[in-house]
Design a protein around this motif. Sequence first.
Motif, PDB file in Angstrom:
ATOM      1  N   GLY A 189       0.919  -1.300   0.058  1.00 56.80           N
ATOM      2  CA  GLY A 189       0.189  -0.285  -0.058  1.00 56.80           C
ATOM      3  C   GLY A 189       0.782   1.229   0.123  1.00 56.80           C
ATOM      4  N   LEU A 190       1.963   1.345   0.728  1.00 57.18           N
ATOM      5  CA  LEU A 190       2.902   2.739   0.814  1.00 57.18           C
ATOM      6  C   LEU A 190       3.436   2.604  -0.593  1.00 57.18           C
ATOM      7  N   ARG A 191       3.987   1.651  -1.209  1.00 50.26           N
ATOM      8  CA  ARG A 191       4.750   1.744  -2.255  1.00 50.26           C
ATOM      9  C   ARG A 191       3.750   2.275  -3.677  1.00 50.26           C
ATOM     10  N   LEU A 192       2.452   1.746  -3.204  1.00 52.36           N
ATOM     11  CA  LEU A 192       1.549   2.262  -4.265  1.00 52.36           C
ATOM     12  C   LEU A 192       1.269   3.814  -4.202  1.00 52.36           C
ATOM     13  N   LEU A 193       1.637   4.275  -3.165  1.00 51.45           N
ATOM     14  CA  LEU A 193       1.020   5.729  -2.893  1.00 51.45           C
ATOM     15  C   LEU A 193       1.765   6.702  -4.051  1.00 51.45           C
ATOM     16  N   VAL A 194       2.763   6.227  -4.740  1.00 52.85           N
ATOM     17  CA  VAL A 194       3.492   7.094  -5.812  1.00 52.85           C
ATOM     18  C   VAL A 194       2.591   6.956  -7.046  1.00 52.85           C
ATOM     19  N   TRP A 195       1.698   6.176  -7.191  1.00 50.57           N
ATOM     20  CA  TRP A 195       0.602   5.817  -8.072  1.00 50.57           C
ATOM     21  C   TRP A 195      -0.661   6.354  -7.882  1.00 50.57           C
ATOM     22  N   THR A 196      -1.239   5.876  -6.655  1.00 50.78           N
ATOM     23  CA  THR A 196      -2.525   6.378  -6.309  1.00 50.78           C
ATOM     24  C   THR A 196      -2.594   7.773  -5.582  1.00 50.78           C
ATOM     25  N   GLY A 197      -1.391   8.099  -5.151  1.00 48.42           N
ATOM     26  CA  GLY A 197      -1.465   9.444  -4.346  1.00 48.42           C
ATOM     27  C   GLY A 197      -1.381  10.773  -5.377  1.00 48.42           C
ATOM     28  N   MET A 198      -1.138  10.596  -6.558  1.00 45.39           N
ATOM     29  CA  MET A 198      -1.034  11.518  -7.596  1.00 45.39           C
ATOM     30  C   MET A 198      -2.422  12.344  -7.919  1.00 45.39           C
ATOM     31  N   PRO A 199      -3.706  11.535  -8.004  1.00 44.56           N
ATOM     32  CA  PRO A 199      -4.890  12.417  -8.177  1.00 44.56           C
ATOM     33  C   PRO A 199      -5.178  13.370  -6.940  1.00 44.56           C
ATOM     34  N   MET A 200      -4.492  12.939  -5.791  1.00 41.16           N
ATOM     35  CA  MET A 200      -4.814  14.027  -4.801  1.00 41.16           C
ATOM     36  C   MET A 200      -4.144  15.314  -5.203  1.00 41.16           C
ATOM     37  N   ILE A 201      -3.147  15.300  -5.813  1.00 41.41           N
ATOM     38  CA  ILE A 201      -2.504  16.565  -6.039  1.00 41.41           C
ATOM     39  C   ILE A 201      -2.947  17.174  -7.634  1.00 41.41           C
ATOM     40  N   THR A 202      -3.144  16.276  -8.501  1.00 45.95           N
ATOM     41  CA  THR A 202      -3.324  16.853  -9.846  1.00 45.95           C
ATOM     42  C   THR A 202      -4.835  17.127 -10.154  1.00 45.95           C
ATOM     43  N   ALA A 203      -5.618  16.209  -9.376  1.00 44.66           N
ATOM     44  CA  ALA A 203      -7.291  16.445  -9.705  1.00 44.66           C
ATOM     45  C   ALA A 203      -7.629  18.175  -9.267  1.00 44.66           C
ATOM     46  N   PRO A 204      -7.392  18.797  -8.297  1.00 43.27           N
ATOM     47  CA  PRO A 204      -7.685  20.020  -7.926  1.00 43.27           C
ATOM     48  C   PRO A 204      -6.938  21.013  -8.924  1.00 43.27           C
ATOM     49  N   VAL A 205      -5.945  20.580  -9.141  1.00 41.12           N
ATOM     50  CA  VAL A 205      -5.130  21.774 -10.204  1.00 41.12           C
ATOM     51  C   VAL A 205      -5.634  21.448 -11.535  1.00 41.12           C
ATOM     52  N   ALA A 206      -6.082  20.337 -12.159  1.00 42.43           N
ATOM     53  CA  ALA A 206      -6.798  20.182 -13.192  1.00 42.43           C
ATOM     54  C   ALA A 206      -8.132  20.953 -13.110  1.00 42.43           C
ATOM     55  N   GLY A 207      -8.931  20.566 -12.140  1.00 40.83           N
ATOM     56  CA  GLY A 207     -10.247  21.143 -12.028  1.00 40.83           C
ATOM     57  C   GLY A 207     -10.254  22.903 -11.965  1.00 40.83           C
ATOM     58  N   ALA A 208      -9.138  23.317 -11.309  1.00 41.40           N
ATOM     59  CA  ALA A 208      -9.172  25.096 -11.477  1.00 41.40           C
ATOM     60  C   ALA A 208      -8.699  25.286 -12.781  1.00 41.40           C
ATOM     61  N   LEU A 209      -7.500  24.647 -13.431  1.00 43.94           N
ATOM     62  CA  LEU A 209      -7.057  25.220 -14.949  1.00 43.94           C
ATOM     63  C   LEU A 209      -8.195  24.861 -15.841  1.00 43.94           C
ATOM     64  N   SER A 210      -9.062  24.012 -15.779  1.00 39.97           N
ATOM     65  CA  SER A 210     -10.001  23.823 -16.731  1.00 39.97           C
ATOM     66  C   SER A 210     -10.887  24.830 -16.967  1.00 39.97           C
ATOM     67  N   GLU A 211     -11.214  25.727 -15.960  1.00 39.90           N
ATOM     68  CA  GLU A 211     -11.846  26.948 -15.832  1.00 39.90           C
ATOM     69  C   GLU A 211     -11.573  27.700 -16.954  1.00 39.90           C
ATOM     70  N   LYS A 212     -10.245  27.776 -17.176  1.00 43.04           N
ATOM     71  CA  LYS A 212      -9.706  28.688 -18.012  1.00 43.04           C
ATOM     72  C   LYS A 212      -9.377  28.083 -19.578  1.00 43.04           C
ATOM     73  N   TRP A 213      -9.038  26.841 -19.504  1.00 41.90           N
ATOM     74  CA  TRP A 213      -8.437  26.365 -20.745  1.00 41.90           C
ATOM     75  C   TRP A 213      -9.544  25.063 -21.327  1.00 41.90           C
ATOM     76  N   GLY A 214     -10.419  24.791 -20.455  1.00 42.41           N
ATOM     77  CA  GLY A 214     -11.337  23.911 -20.996  1.00 42.41           C
ATOM     78  C   GLY A 214     -11.128  22.404 -20.368  1.00 42.41           C
ATOM     79  N   ASN A 215     -12.069  21.406 -20.582  1.00 39.15           N
ATOM     80  CA  ASN A 215     -11.737  20.021 -20.220  1.00 39.15           C
ATOM     81  C   ASN A 215     -11.023  19.309 -21.063  1.00 39.15           C
ATOM     82  N   ARG A 216     -11.085  19.545 -22.289  1.00 40.28           N
ATOM     83  CA  ARG A 216     -10.675  18.590 -23.300  1.00 40.28           C
ATOM     84  C   ARG A 216      -9.271  18.450 -23.344  1.00 40.28           C
ATOM     85  N   PRO A 217      -8.170  19.586 -23.118  1.00 41.08           N
ATOM     86  CA  PRO A 217      -6.911  19.312 -23.007  1.00 41.08           C
ATOM     87  C   PRO A 217      -6.458  18.322 -21.868  1.00 41.08           C
ATOM     88  N   PHE A 218      -7.124  18.501 -21.013  1.00 41.68           N
ATOM     89  CA  PHE A 218      -6.887  17.466 -19.373  1.00 41.68           C
ATOM     90  C   PHE A 218      -7.344  16.010 -19.747  1.00 41.68           C
TER      91      PHE A 218
END
Length: 495
Positions: A318-347
């Motif tokens: 479980g701990l070693r998988l965090l480098v994979w499964t933990g990434m959405p915690m970081i990238t999802a909020p950022v993608a959600g905020a940036l999609s307001e400006k650039w749209g959803n398609r690029p992401f």
Amino acid sequence: MQDSPRTAVPGQEVPQPESPTSSARRRWTLALAGLGAFLCSLDVVVVATALPTLQSRLGAQLSELEWTINAYNLAFACLMLTGSALGDRFGRRTMYIIGLGVFTAASAACALSDSADLLIVARTVQGAGAAVVLPLTLTLISEAFPVDKRGVAIGMWGGITGLGVAGGPVLGGAITEGVSWEWIFWINVPIGLVMIPLAALRLRESFGHRPDLDIPGLVLVAAGLFCLTWAPVRAPSAGWSSIEVVVALIVGALFVVAFLLRERRARHPMLPLEYFRLRGFSSANGVIFFQFLSLLGALFMITQLFQIGLGNTPLEAGLRLLVWTGMPMITAPVAGALSEKWGNRPFMIGGLLLQAAGLGWLAGVVEPGVAYTTVVPPLIVAGVGIGMIFATTATAATAAVPVYDTGVAAGTNTALREVGGVFGIAILAAVFAHNGSYASPAAFIDGVKPALWVAAVVPLVGLLAAFAAPSTSAAEAERATAITPPDTLLTGQPE
């Protein structure tokens, strides 16, 4: 009506003045809906690192191990649209509380199970409760936040969902190794018991615009989705060409066709078919289906790879998988905020490409005794891609329709997501069984490598849907002109 973003004009919302009351309500809504989404996503994967333990403690076979995950996803997928429709008819807050109650009680039943069969039954009921809770989390957030703040809020929802996916293997591994596997379910009980009264006190009641339930539609879509998910669940043991699987696929398709025909004639359809003409709605649903087909199938394989193939304990895996499964915690909020400006398609496009690249890279380097440092970079790449899709598909699906039908959009998106996950586990398990076995770590890796290659190819198919997504301006134009508002709009009153 005060403190409500709703309006009878399709595709438009009148900005509401911010007030301490509305601001506090939004914070409570995001917290309670986010926690509900966290629990539902956590329990999709919390069993993953406990699979080897369940195999030994309960004497479970490969097919039964699949069922401990698929029973949850089967009920989850089949009843998702039903959960949304019940929320629209009887009140989103009311059904959210009921769904939490079912989920909490079923979690206790899972913990008390002393056989694989009882665990599978309890997981089915737990999935039914989650099918009510999860789509309503998006509906409650969309209803509470104005359109100019909704992308960020749904991005945070995506991050919280990612936290559930990330925390599931770690929490499951830690509890299985440190206490016992039963406690991966017991932890839901006190959380649910606290959330139920808070939801009753802090959430605002709201309703959809349909005065009556489309009972024939509910029965047809539930039966169709059940058959379509039953087929891939049974395929690894019965065979894809078996009469059982082929008949289930045909019957499921017929039920879905009957449902679509019913929706064309229904006075108050639970899923207006004109929404599928909106590229934002259709593309988001196509992307999430193929993304989850790849994701859950890969997760089912990779959690076992770290333990059986590479010799890690459940907690270490479980701990070693965090480098994979933990990434959405970081990238999802950022993608959600940036999609307001650039749209959803690029992401969506970028996310699918990164997920495919990461899983393909992993399939290429996995071998007996492979160093952990070798698998970290591909896991990170795949995890970043997954997070980019989590938030933007939910935003695209709900933003494509008028705000009064966000429940329908959320239910459709999450239903297709879970159906994709069921197909993914079944397909990758079949590929694994054809090429490898549990006989030794080397034999296990012989089966995992081709299964991961399949998981890497699937997101590339989803690119067809992602490239069809509209630009931001085109999506707004679609939403503003394509849908006729309902004659009657029922909403809750401000509290």
